[in-house]
Design an enzyme around this catalytic site. Structure first.
Site, PDB file in Angstrom:
ATOM      1  N   SER A   1     -61.496 -11.409 -42.001  1.00  0.00           N
ATOM      2  CA  SER A   1     -61.107 -10.019 -41.787  1.00  0.00           C
ATOM      3  C   SER A   1     -59.702  -9.681 -42.292  1.00  0.00           C
ATOM      4  O   SER A   1     -59.433  -9.766 -43.484  1.00  0.00           O
ATOM      5  CB  SER A   1     -61.254  -9.734 -40.292  1.00  0.00           C
ATOM      6  OG  SER A   1     -61.128  -8.369 -40.031  1.00  0.00           O
TER       7      SER A   1
ATOM      8  N   ASP B   1     -62.367  -6.879 -44.345  1.00  0.00           N
ATOM      9  CA  ASP B   1     -63.838  -6.904 -44.233  1.00  0.00           C
ATOM     10  C   ASP B   1     -64.373  -5.542 -43.778  1.00  0.00           C
ATOM     11  O   ASP B   1     -65.526  -5.432 -43.366  1.00  0.00           O
ATOM     12  CB  ASP B   1     -64.312  -8.024 -43.301  1.00  0.00           C
ATOM     13  CG  ASP B   1     -63.886  -7.803 -41.861  1.00  0.00           C
ATOM     14  OD1 ASP B   1     -62.922  -7.042 -41.621  1.00  0.00           O
ATOM     15  OD2 ASP B   1     -64.518  -8.382 -40.960  1.00  0.00           O
TER      16      ASP B   1
ATOM     17  N   GLU C   1     -59.295   0.206 -30.654  1.00  0.00           N
ATOM     18  CA  GLU C   1     -58.042  -0.522 -30.537  1.00  0.00           C
ATOM     19  C   GLU C   1     -57.032   0.214 -31.413  1.00  0.00           C
ATOM     20  O   GLU C   1     -57.400   0.844 -32.409  1.00  0.00           O
ATOM     21  CB  GLU C   1     -58.210  -1.956 -31.032  1.00  0.00           C
ATOM     22  CG  GLU C   1     -59.146  -2.761 -30.156  1.00  0.00           C
ATOM     23  CD  GLU C   1     -59.197  -4.222 -30.552  1.00  0.00           C
ATOM     24  OE1 GLU C   1     -58.676  -5.034 -29.790  1.00  0.00           O
ATOM     25  OE2 GLU C   1     -59.751  -4.544 -31.613  1.00  0.00           O
ATOM     26  N   ALA C   2     -55.757   0.102 -31.050  1.00  0.00           N
ATOM     27  CA  ALA C   2     -54.726   0.790 -31.827  1.00  0.00           C
ATOM     28  C   ALA C   2     -54.781   0.373 -33.298  1.00  0.00           C
ATOM     29  O   ALA C   2     -54.477   1.159 -34.188  1.00  0.00           O
ATOM     30  CB  ALA C   2     -53.355   0.482 -31.237  1.00  0.00           C
TER      31      ALA C   2
ATOM     32  N   SER D   1     -52.484 -14.827 -29.668  1.00  0.00           N
ATOM     33  CA  SER D   1     -53.488 -14.274 -30.582  1.00  0.00           C
ATOM     34  C   SER D   1     -54.762 -15.110 -30.492  1.00  0.00           C
ATOM     35  O   SER D   1     -54.698 -16.312 -30.282  1.00  0.00           O
ATOM     36  CB  SER D   1     -52.965 -14.305 -32.013  1.00  0.00           C
ATOM     37  OG  SER D   1     -54.034 -14.137 -32.920  1.00  0.00           O
ATOM     38  N   GLY D   2     -55.894 -14.458 -30.679  1.00  0.00           N
ATOM     39  CA  GLY D   2     -57.165 -15.189 -30.738  1.00  0.00           C
ATOM     40  C   GLY D   2     -57.673 -15.311 -32.162  1.00  0.00           C
ATOM     41  O   GLY D   2     -58.788 -15.760 -32.393  1.00  0.00           O
TER      42      GLY D   2
ATOM     43  N   ARG E   1     -48.322 -12.969 -29.827  1.00  0.00           N
ATOM     44  CA  ARG E   1     -47.944 -11.605 -30.207  1.00  0.00           C
ATOM     45  C   ARG E   1     -47.040 -11.003 -29.133  1.00  0.00           C
ATOM     46  O   ARG E   1     -47.269 -11.184 -27.930  1.00  0.00           O
ATOM     47  CB  ARG E   1     -49.187 -10.736 -30.372  1.00  0.00           C
ATOM     48  CG  ARG E   1     -50.152 -11.255 -31.431  1.00  0.00           C
ATOM     49  CD  ARG E   1     -51.040 -10.136 -31.958  1.00  0.00           C
ATOM     50  NE  ARG E   1     -52.187 -10.647 -32.690  1.00  0.00           N
ATOM     51  CZ  ARG E   1     -52.165 -11.081 -33.960  1.00  0.00           C
ATOM     52  NH1 ARG E   1     -51.023 -11.082 -34.634  1.00  0.00           N
ATOM     53  NH2 ARG E   1     -53.264 -11.515 -34.546  1.00  0.00           N
TER      54      ARG E   1
HETATM   55  C1  G16 Z   1     -60.085  -9.113 -34.594  1.00  0.00           C
HETATM   56  C2  G16 Z   1     -60.828  -8.499 -33.445  1.00  0.00           C
HETATM   57  C3  G16 Z   1     -60.054  -7.327 -32.906  1.00  0.00           C
HETATM   58  C4  G16 Z   1     -58.639  -7.789 -32.523  1.00  0.00           C
HETATM   59  C5  G16 Z   1     -57.967  -8.492 -33.695  1.00  0.00           C
HETATM   60  C6  G16 Z   1     -56.646  -9.139 -33.336  1.00  0.00           C
HETATM   61  O1  G16 Z   1     -59.962  -8.165 -35.619  1.00  0.00           O
HETATM   62  O2  G16 Z   1     -62.111  -8.098 -33.882  1.00  0.00           O
HETATM   63  O3  G16 Z   1     -60.743  -6.803 -31.821  1.00  0.00           O
HETATM   64  O4  G16 Z   1     -57.854  -6.708 -32.142  1.00  0.00           O
HETATM   65  O5  G16 Z   1     -58.801  -9.515 -34.186  1.00  0.00           O
HETATM   66  O6  G16 Z   1     -56.859 -10.087 -32.327  1.00  0.00           O
HETATM   67  P1  G16 Z   1     -55.740 -11.106 -31.843  1.00  0.00           P
HETATM   68  O7  G16 Z   1     -54.555 -10.270 -31.478  1.00  0.00           O
HETATM   69  O8  G16 Z   1     -56.361 -11.831 -30.690  1.00  0.00           O
HETATM   70  O9  G16 Z   1     -55.411 -11.995 -33.016  1.00  0.00           O
HETATM   71  P2  G16 Z   1     -60.464  -8.461 -37.086  1.00  0.00           P
HETATM   72  O10 G16 Z   1     -60.326  -7.157 -37.794  1.00  0.00           O
HETATM   73  O11 G16 Z   1     -59.559  -9.546 -37.591  1.00  0.00           O
HETATM   74  O12 G16 Z   1     -61.876  -8.946 -36.915  1.00  0.00           O
END
Ligand code: G16
Length: 531
Positions: free
Chosen positions: A65, A282, A360-361, A487-488, A494
Site C-alpha cells: 500500500s 494501492d 481515517e484521517a 505502527s502495525g 507513531r
Molecule cells: C493501513 C491500514 C489503515 C491504517 C494504516 C496505518 O493502510 O489499512 O487502516 O491507518 O495502515 O496503520 P499503522 O499506523 O498501524 O501503520 P494502508 O493504506 O497501508 O493499507
C-alpha cells in the site's frame, strides 16, 4: 492426508530464522524479499479459511500500500470482501512463524482441528498484486501454497486492493439477492461509473480533476475507469503514473506523502481554482487539496471527507482532527464513536449503524448501509415523484460506494457527486471547519512491541510511566492533544500531536517524540529538536 504435500512445498520457501512475523493493521508487512515464506503460508491458510466457509472464495492481496517500494505485504480477504476475521490473525502469525517445514504441517492440522474444518471441501481463492518489484516472486510463492492444497485459484493480475475486495464480494454473492456486481475489472468500472452518471447527469459539469496516482496501480486503473465512464462529467488528468521505473512508487507523492507533509506531491503544480487529489500506492486511500489565491496549500483529508458525507453516525480514530470531531458533534449534531487505527476496527463499528460513515484521517474509509437500512429502502413506497426520485438516488448512492472496504476510486466518485450536486468548489467544502494544526512523527525504537495502548489507542499502558510524561507535556499547550502508538504496518512508533497554533503543535510533537526516544529505547537519530 490433506496436508502431506505441504512440507515438500514448504522446503522451497524457507523461513528466515531471525525474523518474527506478525499479522498487523493490514496483514503482514515487511521488506519484500523477507516475505516469501510468509506469502506461501498465507496461501495455505487461505485454503483452510475457504474450507471453513464451506468453499466460499477467499481473497489474497499482495501489497504494501502506502509503504516504501522495497516493502511488500500480504493480507487475506473474507467472503464479503471485508478484512479477515480477527480471531484468525493469530493463526496467520503462528503459521508464519512455524520454524520447520514439518511444523508448518502441524500448525495447519491444529487450525483444522480447532476450527473443525472439513478438509475435503474444495477451497477457492482469488488473488492479485500491486506494481511492486517483489510482486512476481511473492506471487510465485503464493501459487505454490495454493497448489500444495489443490486450491481452485484465480489470478486477477495487477489491480487495486479495493478492486480485489469488490471481486471477492461479487464472487460470493453471485446469484443471490445480495448480488454485488460482475466479478471483473470491467464489471467494477461499469457498476461505479454508471451509478456516478445516474447521480450527476443533468447537473453542471465539473472542471478537470487532477489525480496524483502515487506511481502505483491506481494510475492504469483510474484511466480504465475514465474510459468506461466516457463522459464530460468525469474529466481527469492523471499525474505520477509511472509504474515502470523503479524507485518511484509513493516517493514524494501519493496520499500518505501529501497528508503527512501537508503539501502537494512532486510532479503536480497547483493552480488556484484547480482541483486535485492523491491516491496511495494501492489506491485504497484518497485525499483532496487545492491552492487558494495566495498560493497557500489546503488539505481535505479523510476527516473532511467524513464530514462531507456524514448524514448519519460516523466512526473516527484518534488521528481525527479535534476540529472535525467538534464539527460532527456540535454542528452536524451527529454521534461519533472512536475505534482503533485500521479499517478493520472502524468497519465493525460502522456496521452497527443504519448508515455508518467511517474514515481515517489518512483518507481510508467508506460508507456502510446495514441490512435494516437496505430493508427500509426496499420497502419504501413513494407518495410523490420527488420521493420516488429520492429513493432512486439513494439506491444509486449505494451502488456508487464500495462497501467492502475503503476505496480511492469509489470515494473519489462519491466526493465528486456531492460536490457536483451542491455546486461546491473545494474551497466551499473546506469552509465547514478549520483543522487544528497537527503533526505526525515516526520514532524508531529497539522494540515497538513494548508499546501497549488502551482507550482506542489514545493512552499508553506500557512502557510504565511514559503516559504520565506525555500528559505532563500536553498540559503545557492550549488545545494540546498527543498520543503514542506502535505502527502495525511499519517498524516504528507513531507520535501524533495537535495544538492551537502551528508552533505549539510542532513543539508538542517533537517534545513527545524526544521523550519516547529517550525513555523507550530510541534507535538511530533522535527526532530533531524543535527550536
Ligand atoms: C493501513 C491500514 C489503515 C491504517 C494504516 C496505518 O493502510 O489499512 O487502516 O491507518 O495502515 O496503520 P499503522 O499506523 O498501524 O501503520 P494502508 O493504506 O497501508 O493499507
Amino acid at each position: 492426508m490433506p496436508f502431506t504435500k505441504v512440507p515438500e512445498y514448504s522446503a522451497k520457501h524457507p523461513k528466515p530464522a531471525d525474523i518474527t512475523y506478525e499479522y498487523g493493521t493490514a496483514g503482514f508487512r515487511t521488506i519484500g524479499e523477507n516475505l516469501e515464506s510468509t506469502v506461501f503460508r498465507v496461501g495455505l491458510l487461505a485454503a483452510l479459511r475457504s474450507q471453513s466457509k464451506q468453499g466460499q472464495v477467499i481473497g489474497v492481496m499482495i501489497t504494501a500500500s502506502h509503504n516504501h517500494e522495497r516493502d511488500n505485504g500480504v493480507k487475506l480477504i473474507d467472503p464479503l470482501g471485508e478484512m479477515l476475521q480477527q480471531s484468525w490473525e493469530a493463526y496467520c502469525s503462528k503459521l508464519a512463524n512455524a520454524a520447520s517445514d514439518a511444523d508448518v504441517q502441524s500448525v495447519l492440522e491444529e487450525v483444522a482441528r480447532a476450527e473443525k474444518i472439513d478438509t475435503s471441501i474444495k477451497a477457492k481463492v482469488a488473488y492479485a498484486r500491486d506494481t511492486r518489484p517483489s510482486g512476481p516472486l511473492l506471487q510465485g510463492a503464493l501459487e505454490d501454497g495454493l497448489e500444495a492444497l489443490n486450491v481452485e485459484a484465480t489470478n486477477y493480475g495487477i489491480i487495486s486492493t479495493p478492486q480485489l475486495h469488490y471481486i471477492v464480494r461479487c464472487l460470493n454473492t453471485a446469484g443471490t439477492r445480495a448480488a454485488y456486481g460482475e466479478p471483473t475489472e470491467t464489471g467494477y468500472n461499469a457498476k461505479y461509473g454508471s451509478a456516478y452518471l445516474r447521480l450527476v447527469e443533468g447537473k453542471e459539469k465539473p472542471t478537470t480533476l487532477h489525480i496524483d496516482a502515487a506511481n502505483g496501480v491506481g494510475a492504469p486503473q483510474v484511466r480504465k475507469l475514465a474510459e468506461s465512464i466516457n463522459s464530460p462529467y468525469f474529466n481527469i488528468e492523471v499525474h505520477n503514473h509511472d509504474t515502470e521505473t523503479l524507485g518511484k512508487l509513493n516517493i514524494d507523492c501519493g496520499a500518505d506523502y501529501v497528508k503527512s507533509n501537508q503539501r502537494q506531491p512532486a510532479g503536480v503544480t497547483l493552480i488556484p481554482g484547480g482541483r486535485y487529489c492523491s491516491f496511495d500506492g494501492d489506491a485504497d486511500r484518497i485525499v483532496f487539496y487545492y491552492a487558494d489565491e495566495a498560493g497557500r496549500f489546503h488539505l481535505l483529508d479523510g476527516d473532511k471527507i467524513a464530514t462531507l458525507v456524514a448524514t448519519s453516525a460516523s466512526v473516527q480514530t484518534a488521528y481525527a482532527n479535534g476540529s472535525s470531531t467538534s464539527f460532527i458533534k456540535d454542528s452536524l449534531k451527529l454521534p461519533t464513536v472512536f475505534a482503533k487505527t485500521g479499517v478493520k476496527h472502524l468497519h465493525h463499528e460502522a456496521e452497527k449503524m443504519a448508515i455508518g460513515v467511517y474514515f481515517e484521517a489518512n483518507g481510508h474509509g467508506t460508507v456502510l448501509f446495514n441490512p435494516s437500512a437496505v430493508t427500509a429502502l426496499t420497502n419504501a413506497t413513494p407518495t410523490s415523484p420527488a420521493q420516488a426520485d429520492a429513493i432512486e438516488r439513494l439506491w444509486a448512492l449505494r451502488d456508487l460506494i464500495n462497501e467492502s472496504v475503503g476505496d480511492a476510486m469509489s470515494d473519489m466518485l462519491l466526493v465528486e457527486t456531492i460536490l457536483i450536486c451542491k455546486q461546491w468548489t473545494l474551497a466551499d467544502w473546506d469552509q465547514a471547519y478549520t483543522d487544528l494544526p497537527s503533526r505526525l512523527l515516526k520514532v524508531v525504537v529497539n522494540d515497538r512491541s513494548v508499546f501497549q495502548t488502551t482507550n482506542a489507542e489514545q493512552t499508553l499502558t506500557s512502557p510504565a510511566g511514559l503516559q504520565d510524561v506525555v500528559d505532563s507535556i500536553v498540559a503545557k499547550f492550549p488545545k494540546g492533544r498527543s498520543f503514542v502508538r506502535p505502527s502495525g504496518t511499519e517498524d516504528a512508533v507513531r507520535v501524533y500531536a495537535e495544538a492551537a497554533t502551528r508552533h505549539d503543535c510542532d513543539q508538542l510533537a517533537y517534545t513527545v517524540a524526544g521523550a519516547v526516544f529517550d525513555k523507550a529505547g530510541g534507535r538511530g537519530e533522535r527526532p530533531a529538536e524543535f527550536l
